[in-house]
Design a protein around this motif. Structure first.
Motif, PDB file in Angstrom:
ATOM      1  N   LYS A  60      38.661  30.851  51.769  1.00  0.00           N
ATOM      2  CA  LYS A  60      37.745  30.008  51.336  1.00  0.00           C
ATOM      3  C   LYS A  60      38.152  28.389  51.773  1.00  0.00           C
ATOM      4  CE  LYS A  60      34.884  32.140  48.838  1.00  0.00           C
ATOM      5  NZ  LYS A  60      33.892  31.528  48.158  1.00  0.00           N
ATOM      6  N   LEU A  77      37.583  26.890  41.673  1.00  0.00           N
ATOM      7  CA  LEU A  77      38.107  27.876  41.707  1.00  0.00           C
ATOM      8  C   LEU A  77      37.378  28.923  42.763  1.00  0.00           C
ATOM      9  CD1 LEU A  77      39.842  30.306  40.382  1.00  0.00           C
ATOM     10  CD2 LEU A  77      37.699  30.634  38.990  1.00  0.00           C
ATOM     11  N   LEU A  78      36.108  28.756  42.939  1.00  0.00           N
ATOM     12  CA  LEU A  78      35.445  29.405  44.105  1.00  0.00           C
ATOM     13  C   LEU A  78      35.807  29.368  45.589  1.00  0.00           C
ATOM     14  CD1 LEU A  78      32.596  31.367  44.709  1.00  0.00           C
ATOM     15  CD2 LEU A  78      31.596  29.074  45.004  1.00  0.00           C
ATOM     16  N   HIS A 138      44.521  29.661  43.782  1.00  0.00           N
ATOM     17  CA  HIS A 138      43.319  30.553  43.119  1.00  0.00           C
ATOM     18  C   HIS A 138      44.122  31.246  42.022  1.00  0.00           C
ATOM     19  CE1 HIS A 138      40.872  33.872  42.807  1.00  0.00           C
ATOM     20  NE2 HIS A 138      39.941  33.102  42.959  1.00  0.00           N
ATOM     21  N   ARG A 141      42.523  30.792  38.139  1.00  0.00           N
ATOM     22  CA  ARG A 141      41.850  32.053  37.585  1.00  0.00           C
ATOM     23  C   ARG A 141      42.417  32.610  36.664  1.00  0.00           C
ATOM     24  NH1 ARG A 141      37.405  35.733  39.977  1.00  0.00           N
ATOM     25  NH2 ARG A 141      37.421  37.376  38.585  1.00  0.00           N
ATOM     26  N   ALA A 184      27.514  27.912  39.751  1.00  0.00           N
ATOM     27  CA  ALA A 184      27.740  29.386  40.020  1.00  0.00           C
ATOM     28  C   ALA A 184      27.024  30.025  38.961  1.00  0.00           C
ATOM     29  CB  ALA A 184      29.169  29.567  40.226  1.00  0.00           C
ATOM     30  N   GLY A 185      26.836  29.649  37.787  1.00  0.00           N
ATOM     31  CA  GLY A 185      26.305  30.441  36.867  1.00  0.00           C
ATOM     32  C   GLY A 185      24.920  30.295  36.342  1.00  0.00           C
ATOM     33  N   THR A 227      21.817  31.569  39.336  1.00  0.00           N
ATOM     34  CA  THR A 227      22.035  32.801  39.592  1.00  0.00           C
ATOM     35  C   THR A 227      21.515  33.754  38.495  1.00  0.00           C
ATOM     36  OG1 THR A 227      24.161  32.637  38.638  1.00  0.00           O
ATOM     37  CG2 THR A 227      24.115  32.696  41.183  1.00  0.00           C
ATOM     38  N   ARG A 247      32.839  32.957  54.378  1.00  0.00           N
ATOM     39  CA  ARG A 247      34.211  32.954  54.526  1.00  0.00           C
ATOM     40  C   ARG A 247      34.810  32.327  56.021  1.00  0.00           C
ATOM     41  NH1 ARG A 247      33.844  34.320  50.173  1.00  0.00           N
ATOM     42  NH2 ARG A 247      34.820  35.964  48.876  1.00  0.00           N
ATOM     43  N   SER A 295      27.027  42.550  44.584  1.00  0.00           N
ATOM     44  CA  SER A 295      26.295  41.431  44.372  1.00  0.00           C
ATOM     45  C   SER A 295      27.052  40.183  43.613  1.00  0.00           C
ATOM     46  CB  SER A 295      25.047  41.520  43.336  1.00  0.00           C
ATOM     47  OG  SER A 295      24.314  42.510  43.736  1.00  0.00           O
ATOM     48  N   PHE A 296      28.163  40.768  43.047  1.00  0.00           N
ATOM     49  CA  PHE A 296      29.195  39.787  42.469  1.00  0.00           C
ATOM     50  C   PHE A 296      30.380  39.601  43.418  1.00  0.00           C
ATOM     51  CE2 PHE A 296      27.250  41.515  38.233  1.00  0.00           C
ATOM     52  CZ  PHE A 296      26.665  40.258  37.847  1.00  0.00           C
ATOM     53  N   SER A 297      30.209  39.742  44.736  1.00  0.00           N
ATOM     54  CA  SER A 297      31.249  39.892  45.636  1.00  0.00           C
ATOM     55  C   SER A 297      32.393  40.884  45.411  1.00  0.00           C
ATOM     56  CB  SER A 297      31.805  38.244  45.590  1.00  0.00           C
ATOM     57  OG  SER A 297      32.814  38.410  46.711  1.00  0.00           O
ATOM     58  N   HIS A 322      37.864  36.868  44.626  1.00  0.00           N
ATOM     59  CA  HIS A 322      36.881  35.950  44.341  1.00  0.00           C
ATOM     60  C   HIS A 322      35.840  36.630  43.422  1.00  0.00           C
ATOM     61  CE1 HIS A 322      38.537  32.357  45.986  1.00  0.00           C
ATOM     62  NE2 HIS A 322      38.653  33.140  47.154  1.00  0.00           N
ATOM     63  N   CYS A 375      33.013  37.336  40.913  1.00  0.00           N
ATOM     64  CA  CYS A 375      32.353  36.746  39.962  1.00  0.00           C
ATOM     65  C   CYS A 375      32.989  36.827  38.593  1.00  0.00           C
ATOM     66  CB  CYS A 375      30.994  37.052  39.849  1.00  0.00           C
ATOM     67  SG  CYS A 375      30.314  35.873  38.601  1.00  0.00           S
ATOM     68  N   ILE A 376      33.537  35.648  38.277  1.00  0.00           N
ATOM     69  CA  ILE A 376      34.174  35.681  36.757  1.00  0.00           C
ATOM     70  C   ILE A 376      33.245  35.760  35.626  1.00  0.00           C
ATOM     71  CG2 ILE A 376      34.263  33.050  36.161  1.00  0.00           C
ATOM     72  CD1 ILE A 376      37.508  33.396  36.188  1.00  0.00           C
TER      73      ILE A 376
HETATM   74  C1  HEM Z   1      23.568  36.876  38.261  1.00  0.00           C
HETATM   75  C2  HEM Z   1      24.446  36.131  37.930  1.00  0.00           C
HETATM   76  C3  HEM Z   1      25.506  36.019  39.114  1.00  0.00           C
HETATM   77  C4  HEM Z   1      25.684  36.221  40.408  1.00  0.00           C
HETATM   78  C5  HEM Z   1      24.952  36.997  41.097  1.00  0.00           C
HETATM   79  C6  HEM Z   1      26.805  35.667  40.666  1.00  0.00           C
HETATM   80  C7  HEM Z   1      27.414  35.967  41.824  1.00  0.00           C
HETATM   81  C8  HEM Z   1      28.775  35.507  42.103  1.00  0.00           C
HETATM   82  C9  HEM Z   1      29.293  35.704  43.542  1.00  0.00           C
HETATM   83  C10 HEM Z   1      28.678  36.493  44.718  1.00  0.00           C
HETATM   84  C11 HEM Z   1      30.575  34.917  43.700  1.00  0.00           C
HETATM   85  C12 HEM Z   1      31.463  35.049  44.690  1.00  0.00           C
HETATM   86  C13 HEM Z   1      31.102  34.330  45.907  1.00  0.00           C
HETATM   87  C14 HEM Z   1      32.210  34.608  47.170  1.00  0.00           C
HETATM   88  O1  HEM Z   1      32.772  35.568  47.100  1.00  0.00           O
HETATM   89  O2  HEM Z   1      32.048  33.968  47.964  1.00  0.00           O
HETATM   90  C15 HEM Z   1      30.792  34.329  42.394  1.00  0.00           C
HETATM   91  C16 HEM Z   1      31.749  33.745  41.812  1.00  0.00           C
HETATM   92  C17 HEM Z   1      32.001  33.032  40.866  1.00  0.00           C
HETATM   93  N1  HEM Z   1      31.200  32.958  39.558  1.00  0.00           N
HETATM   94 FE1  HEM Z   1      29.369  33.983  39.737  1.00  0.00          FE
HETATM   95  N2  HEM Z   1      27.456  34.894  39.576  1.00  0.00           N
HETATM   96  C18 HEM Z   1      26.705  35.037  38.708  1.00  0.00           C
HETATM   97  C19 HEM Z   1      26.821  34.277  37.406  1.00  0.00           C
HETATM   98  C20 HEM Z   1      27.839  33.504  37.265  1.00  0.00           C
HETATM   99  C21 HEM Z   1      28.195  32.907  35.637  1.00  0.00           C
HETATM  100  C22 HEM Z   1      27.232  33.171  34.414  1.00  0.00           C
HETATM  101  C23 HEM Z   1      29.374  32.426  35.748  1.00  0.00           C
HETATM  102  C24 HEM Z   1      29.927  31.425  34.719  1.00  0.00           C
HETATM  103  C25 HEM Z   1      29.296  30.723  33.835  1.00  0.00           C
HETATM  104  C26 HEM Z   1      29.860  32.396  37.202  1.00  0.00           C
HETATM  105  C27 HEM Z   1      30.871  31.788  37.564  1.00  0.00           C
HETATM  106  C28 HEM Z   1      31.617  32.185  38.736  1.00  0.00           C
HETATM  107  C29 HEM Z   1      32.927  31.575  39.117  1.00  0.00           C
HETATM  108  C30 HEM Z   1      33.600  30.517  38.307  1.00  0.00           C
HETATM  109  C31 HEM Z   1      33.128  32.227  40.446  1.00  0.00           C
HETATM  110  C32 HEM Z   1      34.323  31.924  41.286  1.00  0.00           C
HETATM  111  C33 HEM Z   1      35.263  33.016  41.050  1.00  0.00           C
HETATM  112  C34 HEM Z   1      36.484  32.920  41.966  1.00  0.00           C
HETATM  113  O3  HEM Z   1      36.455  32.378  43.088  1.00  0.00           O
HETATM  114  O4  HEM Z   1      37.630  33.420  41.624  1.00  0.00           O
HETATM  115  N3  HEM Z   1      28.741  33.350  37.842  1.00  0.00           N
HETATM  116  N4  HEM Z   1      29.473  34.781  41.474  1.00  0.00           N
END
Ligand code: HEM
Length: 408
Positions: free
Chosen positions: A62, A93-94, A101, A105, A248-249, A252, A300, A350-352, A356, A358-359
């Motif tokens: 990152k 954090l992202l 990290h 985290r 992020a949250g 999405t 990345r 979809s959440f990676s 990283h 998604c938390i």
């Molecule tokens: C459908 C809903 C969501 C999707 C599709 C989604 C998707 C993602 C993705 C793809 C990443 C990683 C990005 C990467 O690898 O570059 C990520 C990271 C993250 N998301 Fe989500 N997200 C969602 C909902 C949420 C919610 C509700 C929260 C918090 C309130 C959240 C907080 C975070 C955080 C803090 C990270 C960074 C994690 C890390 O780097 O360790 N996301 N999300």
């Protein structure tokens, strides 16, 4: 021979391409799964196996703001919104690499643990019920603006400790931040995001200081008091990550809920299966995440020269992983273009993937499950009030602009 006539998926503008980018993704996967895109000065990776490997690999990292082509880099020192955006986002954090990290985290992780998210269910159900009552009175609603948007906003407000009376402020900030969340790199979009960050910092700082003196039984207090091996989040880290939750949250989850309702209404046989078997709700949400991924692309930077699918990605090069394309890769998913809520073993990305991942994944899934259960049990005849649905720009955050539905 490199293929030069491909369309850059990151900058899709035409409404028909935004509505249906999948033919382009399919062309990329077949012709150039790892493609150097000159207009974005980045590699575009469209296949599941390659995207997953890169997400899991420590050869890619990152801190993408270090990228040599970053548009704000040279101006950041002069204009406060650009500086705020750069400084805050670099401590999200992202955007952190290990070991920072790992530390941050583990401090934040507990707040999003399944037990905490389970405890939020009654509140999510309450907000859904309130929105359904309003919808009942209206008869026809825009599901995006009137349901999918306010539901996650209310829950993020709760996590951030923002009172109901200030939700409109949060709505405005979220609107300004969405551009940067979706990868819109235009100067006005970046300026707006930076301005929203400055306003949020002014708003949140005294609130955090207050809460530090008087901890309560809520998620903000959990974040403030989280401690791991003598380490805690300082105020700057806390501030920047609270803002990250909004970036992020919010949008999405808005898109996940909107996509879920749209896709189910467009596939009546699947909707019928869901109504007859409510225990399929969780797998239906997973299939929506795969079929219409709310986040379509993740970036990345290569931290060394790496060969991927025969292409040499140089140290410092930017790479965009097309998550939505990977999720439609027929080498990974049988009949990948078919929406099937009974599909088993849906290992979407979809959440990676990797460190990283998604938390907030289980929070988002829980909100979407409650949204679907509440909507389809309250409105068994829910139907689309218009058939032509336009998707938002930019492509990286995928969801309909509006979704007019009849609730009666
Ligand atoms: C459908 C809903 C969501 C999707 C599709 C989604 C998707 C993602 C993705 C793809 C990443 C990683 C990005 C990467 O690898 O570059 C990520 C990271 C993250 N998301 Fe989500 N997200 C969602 C909902 C949420 C919610 C509700 C929260 C918090 C309130 C959240 C907080 C975070 C955080 C803090 C990270 C960074 C994690 C890390 O780097 O360790 N996301 N999300």
């Amino acid at each position: 021979m490199p293929v030069t006539n491909l369309t850059n998926p990151l900058t899709l503008r035409s409404q028909s391409d935004l509505n249906n980018p999948y033919p382009l993704f399919s062309t990329l996967r077949t012709q150039e799964p790892v493609w150097w895109c000159e207009t974005s000065k980045a590699w575009i990776v469209s296949t599941y196996a390659e995207a997953q490997n890169i997400l899991r690999s420590s050869d890619f990292e990152k801190q993408i703001q270090k990228w040599k082509h970053s548009p704000t880099a040279s101006w950041a020192g002069f204009f406060p919104p650009f500086k705020a955006l750069r400084d805050t986002s670099s401590s999200w954090l992202l955007n952190l690499n290990p070991p920072d990290h790992t530390r941050v985290r583990s401090l934040i992780g507990r707040t999003f643990a399944p037990s905490t998210i389970n405890g939020l269910k009654p509140e999510i159900e309450k907000v859904a019920k309130e929105l359904i009552l309003i919808a009942k009175e209206k008869g026809e609603i825009d599901l995006v603006a009137d349901f999918a948007f306010p539901l996650p906003l209310a829950i993020i407000a709760l996590i951030m400790g923002i009172p109901v009376s200030d939700r409109d402020l949060l709505k405005q900030w979220s609107g300004k931040l969405v551009a940067v969340a979706g990868g819109n790199r235009s100067v006005p979009a970046l300026w707006n995001s930076g301005s929203a960050i400055i306003e949020l910092q002014k708003y949140l700082t005294p609130m955090i200081e207050e809460r530090r003196k008087d901890l309560k039984d809520d998620m903000l207090s959990m974040l403030i008091s989280a401690e791991e091996e003598g380490s805690r989040l300082n105020t700057a880290e806390l501030l920047s990550n609270l803002i990250l939750f909004l970036v992020a949250g919010h949008e999405t989850t808005v898109n996940l809920i909107s996509n879920a309702v749209l896709v189910l209404l467009q596939h009546p046989a699947e909707l019928m299966k869901l109504k007859e078997n409510p225990e399929l709700t969780s797998s239906a949400v997973s299939e929506v995440l795969r079929y219409e991924s709310p986040v379509q692309a993740a970036p990345r930077l290569a931290n060394k020269d790496v060969v991927v699918a025969g292409k040499t990605i140089k140290e410092g090069d930017m790479v965009w992983l097309l998550l939505g394309s990977a999720n439609r890769d027929t080498n990974q998913f049988e009949a990948a273009d078919v929406f099937d809520i009974k599909r088993t073993n849906i290992r979407h990305i979809s959440f990676s993937e990797g460190i990283h991942r998604c938390i907030g994944a289980s929070l988002a899934e829980t909100e979407c499950e409650i949204a679907l259960t509440s909507l389809f049990s309250s409105f068994p005849n829910l139907s689309l009030a218009e058939q032509n649905i336009d998707f938002k720009f930019p492509m990286a955050l995928r969801g309909p602009k509006r979704l007019l539905v009849k609730v009666g």
